[in-house]
Design a protein around this motif. Sequence first.
Motif, PDB file in Angstrom:
ATOM      1  N   PRO A 269       0.837  -1.206   0.000  1.00 31.37           N
ATOM      2  CA  PRO A 269       0.000   0.000   0.000  1.00 31.37           C
ATOM      3  C   PRO A 269       0.865   1.246   0.000  1.00 31.37           C
ATOM      4  O   PRO A 269       2.023   1.202   0.406  1.00 31.37           O
ATOM      5  CB  PRO A 269      -0.795  -0.113   1.310  1.00 31.37           C
ATOM      6  N   GLY A 270       0.335   2.332  -0.496  1.00 29.16           N
ATOM      7  CA  GLY A 270       1.131   3.557  -0.587  1.00 29.16           C
ATOM      8  C   GLY A 270       0.244   4.756  -0.868  1.00 29.16           C
ATOM      9  O   GLY A 270      -0.990   4.675  -0.781  1.00 29.16           O
ATOM     10  N   PRO A 271       0.869   5.862  -1.238  1.00 31.35           N
ATOM     11  CA  PRO A 271       0.084   7.088  -1.452  1.00 31.35           C
ATOM     12  C   PRO A 271      -0.625   7.122  -2.808  1.00 31.35           C
ATOM     13  O   PRO A 271      -1.208   8.135  -3.172  1.00 31.35           O
ATOM     14  CB  PRO A 271       1.142   8.184  -1.362  1.00 31.35           C
ATOM     15  N   GLY A 272      -0.541   6.030  -3.557  1.00 29.16           N
ATOM     16  CA  GLY A 272      -1.183   6.001  -4.882  1.00 29.16           C
ATOM     17  C   GLY A 272      -0.137   6.064  -5.968  1.00 29.16           C
ATOM     18  O   GLY A 272       0.958   6.577  -5.744  1.00 29.16           O
ATOM     19  N   PHE A 273      -0.477   5.524  -7.138  1.00 26.06           N
ATOM     20  CA  PHE A 273       0.528   5.520  -8.205  1.00 26.06           C
ATOM     21  C   PHE A 273       0.671   6.906  -8.823  1.00 26.06           C
ATOM     22  O   PHE A 273      -0.269   7.687  -8.889  1.00 26.06           O
ATOM     23  CB  PHE A 273       0.258   4.453  -9.276  1.00 26.06           C
ATOM     24  N   GLN A 309      -6.931   8.361  -3.195  1.00 26.72           N
ATOM     25  CA  GLN A 309      -5.936   7.998  -2.180  1.00 26.72           C
ATOM     26  C   GLN A 309      -5.318   9.232  -1.505  1.00 26.72           C
ATOM     27  O   GLN A 309      -5.130   9.242  -0.295  1.00 26.72           O
ATOM     28  CB  GLN A 309      -4.839   7.107  -2.811  1.00 26.72           C
ATOM     29  N   VAL A 310      -5.022  10.258  -2.281  1.00 34.86           N
ATOM     30  CA  VAL A 310      -4.414  11.452  -1.670  1.00 34.86           C
ATOM     31  C   VAL A 310      -5.417  12.128  -0.727  1.00 34.86           C
ATOM     32  O   VAL A 310      -5.050  12.606   0.351  1.00 34.86           O
ATOM     33  CB  VAL A 310      -3.903  12.429  -2.752  1.00 34.86           C
ATOM     34  N   ASP A 311      -6.699  12.126  -1.091  1.00 30.63           N
ATOM     35  CA  ASP A 311      -7.712  12.715  -0.195  1.00 30.63           C
ATOM     36  C   ASP A 311      -7.819  11.915   1.092  1.00 30.63           C
ATOM     37  O   ASP A 311      -8.064  12.466   2.166  1.00 30.63           O
ATOM     38  CB  ASP A 311      -9.080  12.766  -0.893  1.00 30.63           C
ATOM     39  N   LEU A 351      -0.402  16.039  -2.723  1.00 29.52           N
ATOM     40  CA  LEU A 351      -0.712  16.266  -1.309  1.00 29.52           C
ATOM     41  C   LEU A 351      -0.255  17.658  -0.864  1.00 29.52           C
ATOM     42  O   LEU A 351      -0.996  18.375  -0.177  1.00 29.52           O
ATOM     43  CB  LEU A 351      -0.048  15.179  -0.445  1.00 29.52           C
ATOM     44  N   ILE A 352       0.955  18.045  -1.278  1.00 30.58           N
ATOM     45  CA  ILE A 352       1.477  19.364  -0.894  1.00 30.58           C
ATOM     46  C   ILE A 352       0.520  20.462  -1.380  1.00 30.58           C
ATOM     47  O   ILE A 352       0.182  21.386  -0.644  1.00 30.58           O
ATOM     48  CB  ILE A 352       2.906  19.579  -1.456  1.00 30.58           C
TER      49      ILE A 352
END
Length: 444
Positions: A269-273, A309-311, A351-352
């Motif tokens: 899992p991660g912050p999205g591709f 995913q970022v949201d 995200l930033i």
Amino acid sequence: MKVSIIGGAGYVGLITGLGVASMGHKVIAVDVDELKVKNLQKGISPIFEDHLESLLSFCNINNDITFSNEPSQAIKNSDLIIISVGTPINSEGKIDLSQVNSVLESLIENLNPFSLIVIKSTLPITAVKMLKDELNKHYKEGRDFEIVSNPEFLREGRAIYDFYNPDRIVAGADSMKSINILKEFYAPLIERNLSIPNEITIEDKHIPFIKTNLPSAQMIKYGSNAFLANKISFVNEIAQICESVGANVNEVISGMGLDPRIGNNYMQPGPGFGGPCLEKDLNALIELGRHYDLEATFMSAILDRNERQVDLLRSKLNNIVDNESKSRIAILGLAFKSGTDDTRNSASIKLIDKLLADGHVVTCYDPVAISDIDNQNFTQYGDIYDCLEKTDCVILMTEWEEFKSLDLKKTFEKMDGDTLLDMRNLFTRDKVESFGFKYVGLGS
Ligand code: NAD
């Protein structure tokens, strides 16, 4: 063979150009970006990749590669023309073919029969047909030129290793003539007849050479990228469910992966591709579906899940920080993955942008990637601990090795706050909490 690489200062073009030169071919790498070409002529690479500097000086010293802004001589003097220009998506989510169209103009003006045109860019199926049709208005296919689709599968961060040790070489063409030329071109790689430093090559690697027709080769590339994107969105959704039901996604993946039909590769899992390919290639499949009156709903779902995913990360943060007052948030990692300085479509950047829009102050550190974010509330630091100074919260976004050995005691002392969000599950909860932090990971 005499080879030109059009787009030769880009990620794919540069790695390909150097790799091909080290296979014993004479290469002219052509790129419209004057600064990149000027720097490459001085031996300065425009991108960061492991082994790149040494390979560049090896090829320069041996005079096997030259860099140029001028396509005409390169195209006129080549037996084989590799196209590796970008195929980004535009603001409407459609593939922008402007770089390909400008190459087409150069080909029409300069093609010197017979030339094999090798498409390495990930081009929509309809675009290859368009290229053929346009060239056929000026030349005769078979006699003057042929087109072969030879998709690229390198992974940024391991691009040079992947060039020399590919899992397969795919050649899609309408005739055996093209296939045979391409096979001869790749012979030094397939036969492991290379004169480059040993640590980059697996000596006895078997490299399957797959012959297909043109659309099949292109679909191998699109299908592969869609499947990889699917794995990431899938595991991110499983991780989210794990959080709600009290499961631990790391254990879940290990348990699932023991089934050989599933495996555990590319299942973190991660912050999205992010990066230049997955989102764009899913969009290309969706567009292709529309063109043929098919609804690519599954591809859309993979994309939608990734966009959420970022949201999701942002809402994890909102549960912690006080949104009424500005927080100082440190982001570790800008590149879309470790081993590269590429920030295209990076989840960190997304995200930033959201954190700055929410009014937070954002500090950032990455070992190699540089941000061009222009905002008075954003600062990129060259030292990781300067970046952490007086921050309320730190978010780990890229899986750099350097971050795995982060000094957690020093981090805790530098920060004002006590929260570490680990969006790559680089640490265990117990370890981080033992230093006094609140730990927020993915999927547990
Ligand atoms: P890139 O933007 O890094 O490189 C493209 C290069 O082409 C740039 O340097 C640009 O200046 C140059 N260029 C544009 N128009 C030109 C022209 N008319 N003549 C000469 N040069 C021109 O892109 P990239 O990441 O290398 O991707 C290239 C293609 O390879 C894309 O289709 C991509 O989908 C595919 N691909 C990329 C990767 C990857 O990891 N980057 C992996 C596999 C496939």
